[in-house]
Design a protein around this motif. Structure first.
Motif, PDB file in Angstrom:
ATOM      1  N   ASP A 115      -4.401   3.861 -11.459  1.00 14.96           N
ATOM      2  CA  ASP A 115      -3.279   3.715 -12.377  1.00 14.96           C
ATOM      3  C   ASP A 115      -2.014   3.573 -11.545  1.00 14.96           C
ATOM      4  N   MET A 116      -0.940   3.110 -12.175  1.00 17.46           N
ATOM      5  CA  MET A 116       0.278   2.826 -11.412  1.00 17.46           C
ATOM      6  C   MET A 116       0.850   4.065 -10.723  1.00 17.46           C
ATOM      7  N   HIS A 117       0.841   5.190 -11.418  1.00 12.28           N
ATOM      8  CA  HIS A 117       1.396   6.398 -10.797  1.00 12.28           C
ATOM      9  C   HIS A 117       0.568   6.822  -9.596  1.00 12.28           C
ATOM     10  N   GLN A 118      -0.734   6.531  -9.622  1.00  8.49           N
ATOM     11  CA  GLN A 118      -1.590   6.860  -8.486  1.00  8.49           C
ATOM     12  C   GLN A 118      -1.320   5.937  -7.302  1.00  8.49           C
ATOM     13  N   VAL A 119      -1.080   4.654  -7.590  1.00  9.89           N
ATOM     14  CA  VAL A 119      -0.714   3.707  -6.536  1.00  9.89           C
ATOM     15  C   VAL A 119       0.561   4.162  -5.850  1.00  9.89           C
ATOM     16  N   LEU A 120       1.552   4.495  -6.670  1.00 16.59           N
ATOM     17  CA  LEU A 120       2.848   4.918  -6.141  1.00 16.59           C
ATOM     18  C   LEU A 120       2.708   6.189  -5.314  1.00 16.59           C
ATOM     19  N   GLY A 121       1.964   7.156  -5.833  1.00 16.32           N
ATOM     20  CA  GLY A 121       1.759   8.398  -5.100  1.00 16.32           C
ATOM     21  C   GLY A 121       1.036   8.185  -3.786  1.00 16.32           C
ATOM     22  N   ALA A 122       0.024   7.305  -3.803  1.00 15.09           N
ATOM     23  CA  ALA A 122      -0.736   7.019  -2.582  1.00 15.09           C
ATOM     24  C   ALA A 122       0.149   6.358  -1.534  1.00 15.09           C
ATOM     25  N   ALA A 123       0.999   5.417  -1.970  1.00 13.94           N
ATOM     26  CA  ALA A 123       1.885   4.738  -1.024  1.00 13.94           C
ATOM     27  C   ALA A 123       2.852   5.726  -0.387  1.00 13.94           C
ATOM     28  N   LEU A 124       3.473   6.576  -1.180  1.00 12.47           N
ATOM     29  CA  LEU A 124       4.441   7.539  -0.645  1.00 12.47           C
ATOM     30  C   LEU A 124       3.754   8.527   0.290  1.00 12.47           C
ATOM     31  N   LYS A 125       2.514   8.888  -0.021  1.00  9.04           N
ATOM     32  CA  LYS A 125       1.766   9.791   0.853  1.00  9.04           C
ATOM     33  C   LYS A 125       1.401   9.103   2.165  1.00  9.04           C
ATOM     34  N   ASP A 126       0.904   7.856   2.058  1.00 10.74           N
ATOM     35  CA  ASP A 126       0.482   7.130   3.265  1.00 10.74           C
ATOM     36  C   ASP A 126       1.645   6.827   4.186  1.00 10.74           C
ATOM     37  N   LEU A 127       2.814   6.634   3.618  1.00  9.87           N
ATOM     38  CA  LEU A 127       4.002   6.319   4.421  1.00  9.87           C
ATOM     39  C   LEU A 127       4.317   7.426   5.421  1.00  9.87           C
ATOM     40  N   LYS A 128       3.913   8.647   5.129  1.00 15.35           N
ATOM     41  CA  LYS A 128       4.178   9.756   6.034  1.00 15.35           C
ATOM     42  C   LYS A 128       3.420   9.609   7.334  1.00 15.35           C
ATOM     43  N   GLU A 129       2.321   8.813   7.311  1.00 16.11           N
ATOM     44  CA  GLU A 129       1.518   8.611   8.518  1.00 16.11           C
ATOM     45  C   GLU A 129       1.928   7.354   9.279  1.00 16.11           C
ATOM     46  N   MET A 130       2.877   6.609   8.734  1.00 15.91           N
ATOM     47  CA  MET A 130       3.269   5.343   9.359  1.00 15.91           C
ATOM     48  C   MET A 130       4.490   5.558  10.265  1.00 15.91           C
TER      49      MET A 130
END
Length: 364
Positions: free
Chosen positions: A348-363
């Motif tokens: 779902d869109m909120h899950q996409v957004l949450g995943a992106a913000l979480k993954d950004l911490k590793e970038m």
């Protein structure tokens, strides 16, 4: 030279691009379609914001995620309350006291609970071995036959008895008169459509449309130190272990010469006699006063090369195949994978957004 090359301008890729730019990174986004936004792209036609790749309703219980998306657009108070049409009879969804009254004339939760229990008894306590048995074990025969069976068989292109039970692990059943499909605290549609959100996310970022990453891979890979890939993971690795399977959709949209075609944004057609699964009337998502309306019929289809992959078939065979591809990503130190296609999961869109913000911490 860029710091990051991002393949795909959907919600995941655009969120990453926006946040990386805020860090001072130089970003290039490449998109194979002629527009940004991926599957949440909306297009204004006759003052109506049309969801070009199916209905998208933003909903979440996560306040930080809700606050984040609201910085890009004002959201209305849309509440998802779909209606089911079975052979001309209308039923409220999700399954609630309105549905039970329409089916059986039951007026109290106790009456409805007894009715469902009577119909569940047909299984005699058997552990469900397929989707049909799983659905009956949860809601009984009537709801299954009228509101689940035909819709599900159209959606998956297979008889319910041949579908695994885990597809319907649980079904929302409410013993209240509540037609709100989602339980989430926050819900709505952006006033003016979703495309404006992606436009604001990508403001000031270089974007190349009509650019197939794989056709220009050698050239594009040289342009950035790090890559974020949001496409199909099996394609990235040249289908080394075989192709992952999906279900797809075909859309038929039509301008109708009436201000209000069906009185609701979403009506599901749950009988097998109708080839489409639902009709979307777009103006009910973001209401506008027009003399015409635009409707879209959704036809499920088996995915083949060249079609848009919408729903991953997360059965044992495909999940095992995905794990093989996932293992290859562990060897990548400059490529990050994210989004529904790269992770082979329905988001779902909120899950996409949450995943992106979480993954950004590793970038970096």
């Amino acid at each position: 030279m860029y710091d990051y090359l991002i393949v795909g301008s959907g919600l995941y890729g655009s969120t990453c691009a926006h946040e990386l730019k805020k860090r001072g990174k130089k970003v290039l986004v490449v998109e194979k379609r002629a527009h940004i936004g991926g599957n949440i792209f909306t297009e204004c036609q006759h003052k109506i914001h049309v969801h070009k790749y199916g209905a998208h309703i933003f909903h979440t219980n996560n306040k930080p995620i809700w606050d984040y998306i609201n910085q890009f657009a004002e959201f209305n108070r849309y509440t998802n309350s779909p209606v089911a049409n079975y052979e001309g009879r209308l039923f409220n969804l999700p399954f609630n006291m309105n549905t039970f009254y329409q089916l059986w004339g039951t007026r109290t939760p106790a009456e409805a609970e007894r009715k469902i229990a009577e119909q569940q008894a047909i299984l005699n306590g058997k552990t469900p071995s397929n989707l049909e048995e799983q659905a009956i074990s949860l809601v009984g025969e009537d709801i299954y036959n009228i509101l689940i069976k035909g819709y599900t068989e159209k959606q998956w292109g297979r008889p319910a008895k041949e579908l695994p039970a885990f597809i319907i692990k649980r079904l929302p059943v409410r013993f209240t008169y509540d037609n709100n499909y989602f339980n989430d605290r926050y819900q709505g549609i952006p006033i003016g459509g979703y495309t404006q959100i992606i436009e604001k996310m990508l403001d000031g970022i270089d974007v190349r449309l009509n650019t197939d990453y794989f056709e220009h891979k050698l050239e594009l890979d040289k342009l950035a130190k790090y890559h974020i890939y949001t496409g199909a993971i099996d394609q990235y690795y040249g289908y080394r272990f075989g192709k992952l399977e999906y279900r797809s959709l075909r859309f038929e949209s039509e301008l109708v010469e009436t201000a209000n075609f069906q009185g609701n944004a979403v009506i599901n057609y749950t009988g097998n006699e109708v080839p489409y699964t639902r009709i979307i009337e777009h103006k009910h998502f973001d209401p506008v006063d027009t003399a015409v309306s635009i409707i879209t019929k959704e036809y499920p289809a088996e995915w083949t090369e060249g079609m848009e992959p919408y729903y991953p078939i997360n059965d044992e065979k495909n999940d095992s195949l995905y794990r093989q591809y996932k293992a290859l990503t562990k060897n990548e130190n400059k490529v990050f994978f994210g989004g529904r296609l790269a992770e082979y999961r329905y988001y779902d869109m909120h899950q996409v957004l949450g995943a992106a913000l979480k993954d950004l911490k590793e970038m970096p």
